[in-house]
Write an enzyme that holds these catalytic residues in place. Structure first.
Site, PDB file in Angstrom:
ATOM      1  N   LYS A   1       0.846  -1.191   0.000  1.00 23.80           N
ATOM      2  CA  LYS A   1       0.000   0.000   0.000  1.00 23.80           C
ATOM      3  C   LYS A   1       0.880   1.239   0.000  1.00 23.80           C
ATOM      4  CE  LYS A   1       0.935   1.365   4.428  1.00 23.80           C
ATOM      5  NZ  LYS A   1       1.661   2.616   4.751  1.00 23.80           N
TER       6      LYS A   1
ATOM      7  N   ASP B   1      -1.971  -0.686  10.446  1.00 20.80           N
ATOM      8  CA  ASP B   1      -2.070  -0.868   8.991  1.00 20.80           C
ATOM      9  C   ASP B   1      -2.763  -2.165   8.588  1.00 20.80           C
ATOM     10  OD1 ASP B   1      -0.920   1.527   8.256  1.00 20.80           O
ATOM     11  OD2 ASP B   1       1.093   0.703   7.981  1.00 20.80           O
TER      12      ASP B   1
ATOM     13  N   SER C   1       2.208  -5.989   7.657  1.00 23.76           N
ATOM     14  CA  SER C   1       0.778  -5.871   7.955  1.00 23.76           C
ATOM     15  C   SER C   1      -0.062  -6.579   6.903  1.00 23.76           C
ATOM     16  CB  SER C   1       0.383  -4.391   8.026  1.00 23.76           C
ATOM     17  OG  SER C   1       1.038  -3.740   9.088  1.00 23.76           O
TER      18      SER C   1
ATOM     19  N   GLY D   1      10.480  -2.518   6.132  1.00 26.01           N
ATOM     20  CA  GLY D   1      10.870  -1.226   6.685  1.00 26.01           C
ATOM     21  C   GLY D   1      10.786  -0.099   5.690  1.00 26.01           C
ATOM     22  N   ALA D   2       9.797  -0.167   4.801  1.00 26.68           N
ATOM     23  CA  ALA D   2       9.694   0.818   3.725  1.00 26.68           C
ATOM     24  C   ALA D   2       8.472   1.718   3.847  1.00 26.68           C
ATOM     25  CB  ALA D   2       9.666   0.105   2.372  1.00 26.68           C
ATOM     26  N   GLY D   3       7.530   1.370   4.731  1.00 21.70           N
ATOM     27  CA  GLY D   3       6.276   2.114   4.795  1.00 21.70           C
ATOM     28  C   GLY D   3       5.252   1.617   3.799  1.00 21.70           C
ATOM     29  N   LEU D   4       5.519   0.453   3.199  1.00 24.00           N
ATOM     30  CA  LEU D   4       4.611  -0.126   2.207  1.00 24.00           C
ATOM     31  C   LEU D   4       3.671  -1.166   2.814  1.00 24.00           C
ATOM     32  CD1 LEU D   4       7.224  -0.544  -0.677  1.00 24.00           C
ATOM     33  CD2 LEU D   4       5.396   1.168  -0.563  1.00 24.00           C
ATOM     34  N   GLY D   5       3.828  -1.424   4.107  1.00 25.31           N
ATOM     35  CA  GLY D   5       2.885  -2.296   4.813  1.00 25.31           C
ATOM     36  C   GLY D   5       3.065  -3.778   4.575  1.00 25.31           C
ATOM     37  N   GLY D   6       4.258  -4.214   4.188  1.00 23.71           N
ATOM     38  CA  GLY D   6       4.449  -5.622   3.852  1.00 23.71           C
ATOM     39  C   GLY D   6       4.089  -6.579   4.974  1.00 23.71           C
TER      40      GLY D   6
ATOM     41  N   PRO E   1       9.588  -4.731  -0.002  1.00 22.40           N
ATOM     42  CA  PRO E   1      10.714  -4.476   0.906  1.00 22.40           C
ATOM     43  C   PRO E   1      10.241  -4.216   2.328  1.00 22.40           C
ATOM     44  CG  PRO E   1      10.299  -2.562  -0.477  1.00 22.40           C
ATOM     45  CD  PRO E   1       9.444  -3.666  -1.013  1.00 22.40           C
TER      46      PRO E   1
END
Length: 275
Positions: free
Chosen positions: A14, A140, A107, A100-105, A98
Site C-alpha cells: 500500500k 495498517d 501488515s 521497513g519501507a512504509g509499504l505495509g508488507g 521491501p
C-alpha cells in the site's frame, strides 16, 4: 481435519496518499487521517493446512522469530478471538515487498493470514467483521483486510471506501532504517487537530505526509537529492520509501534512468481493489 492442497494468496503493498497525525491516544496509538491505495507489488503466501497442530513459517528471506512475527501473531489472535483450536498449517512466504519501507508488507502478510484462516475455518465470516481483530495486530492491518482503497481515521481502523484514479508509481527506497517510535516522538513532527474532509479529491496542497518534515530534518542530503529529482515525491507511512505518481509511464521510466545513486526502485501501478 484432513490435509488439503496448498492454496496461494497474494499479499499487496500500500501507499499513503497523505498522512495527517492528529493526537496521541491513552492506549499509545495516534489518531490519524490517511488515504490508502494499493500497489501491484505483492508477496505470495502459500498455506498448507494439516493435522499436525503445529504452525511452521518459512520464507525466502530472514524473518522474525515466531513470537515476534506478525503472521504468527495473526494466527494466535484468530485462535483466541474465534476459539479455533488445534490449527496445523505450513506457511511459505515469498517476499517481494521491501521491509521497513512504509509499504505495509508485514501488515499485509498478517491480513492475508487472517483471510486464509477465515476461508478455511470460518467461511461465513466477512472481511469487514474481521477488521476489529485486525486492528489489534497493528494500525495498517485493517486496510489490507478491507481490501479496497479507502479513507481511514481512528488509528486506521475506521474505513470509508474511496477510490483513487489509477496511476503509475515510481518507488525509490534509500538504505535507511526508520524507527517508527523515534519518528512519532520527534520534535519535528507537527501534530494538528484540524481535520481534513474525506469528501475532498486528491489535493496536493493540503494532503501531505506529516512525517516528511521529520525525515527531511534527519536526512537533509537525501532529501535535497529527492527534491532535485522531482518535488512531487511523497513518503509513504513513516518511510523510508518515497513514491512519485503519474499517468505517464514513460515520464517515470525516464526519471528512473536519471537516478545515479544506489537506491532500490520499482515502477508499479496503483490498484483500488485487491480482492
Amino acid at each position: 481435519m484432513a490435509n488439503i492442497k496448498a492454496k496461494k494468496y497474494y499479499s499487496y503493498a500500500k501507499i499513503n496518499l497523505f498522512l495527517h497525525i492528529l493526537n496521541k491516544r491513552p492506549d499509545g496509538y495516534h489518531n490519524l487521517q490517511t488515504w490508502f491505495t494499493f500497489l501491484d507489488l505483492k508477496d505470495q503466501l502459500t498455506f498448507s493446512f494439516n493435522n499436525s497442530r503445529e504452525i511452521n513459517i518459512s520464507s525466502n528471506i530472514s524473518i522474525a522469530a515466531k513470537q515476534d512475527n506478525l503472521v504468527y501473531k495473526a494466527i494466535k489472535k484468530f485462535q483466541q478471538s474465534y476459539r479455533v483450536q488445534d490449527i496445523g498449517v505450513d506457511i511459505e512466504i515469498k517476499k517481494n515487498i521491501p521491509m521497513g519501507a512504509g509499504l505495509g508488507g508485514g501488515s499485509s502478510n498478517a491480513a492475508t493470514t487472517l483471510i486464509a484462516l477465515r476461508d478455511y475455518y470460518l467461511p461465513q465470516l466477512s472481511n469487514e467483521e474481521m477488521i476489529p481483530l485486525a486492528a489489534k495486530l497493528g494500525a495498517d492491518v485493517p486496510i489490507f483486510v478491507y481490501g479496497k482503497s479507502a479513507w481511514a481515521e481512528g488509528i486506521g481502523e475506521i474505513l470509508y471506501h474511496k477510490d483513487f484514479s489509477p496511476q503509475y508509481a515510481l518507488l525509490i527506497k534509500p538504505d535507511i532504517h526508520i524507527s517508527t517510535k523515534e519518528f512519532f516522538t520527534s520534535e519535528d513532527l507537527i501534530k494538528s487537530s484540524v481535520l481534513i474532509s474525506k469528501d475532498l479529491g486528491f489535493d496536493k496542497s493540503i494532503m501531505h505526509n506529516d512525517f516528511e518534515n521529520v525525515f527531511y530534518a534527519k536526512y537533509p542530503e537525501f532529501s535535497q537529492y529527492l527534491k532535485e529529482l522531482d518535488s512531487d515525491f511523497r513518503m509513504t507511512g513513516t518511510g523510508s520509501c518515497f513514491y512519485l505518481l503519474s499517468a505517464d509511464k514513460n515520464k517515470l521510466e525516464q526519471l528512473a534512468r536519471k537516478i545515479n545513486k544506489p537506491l532500490d526502485k520499482w515502477l508499479v501501478k496503483t490498484l483500488n481493489y485487491v480482492y
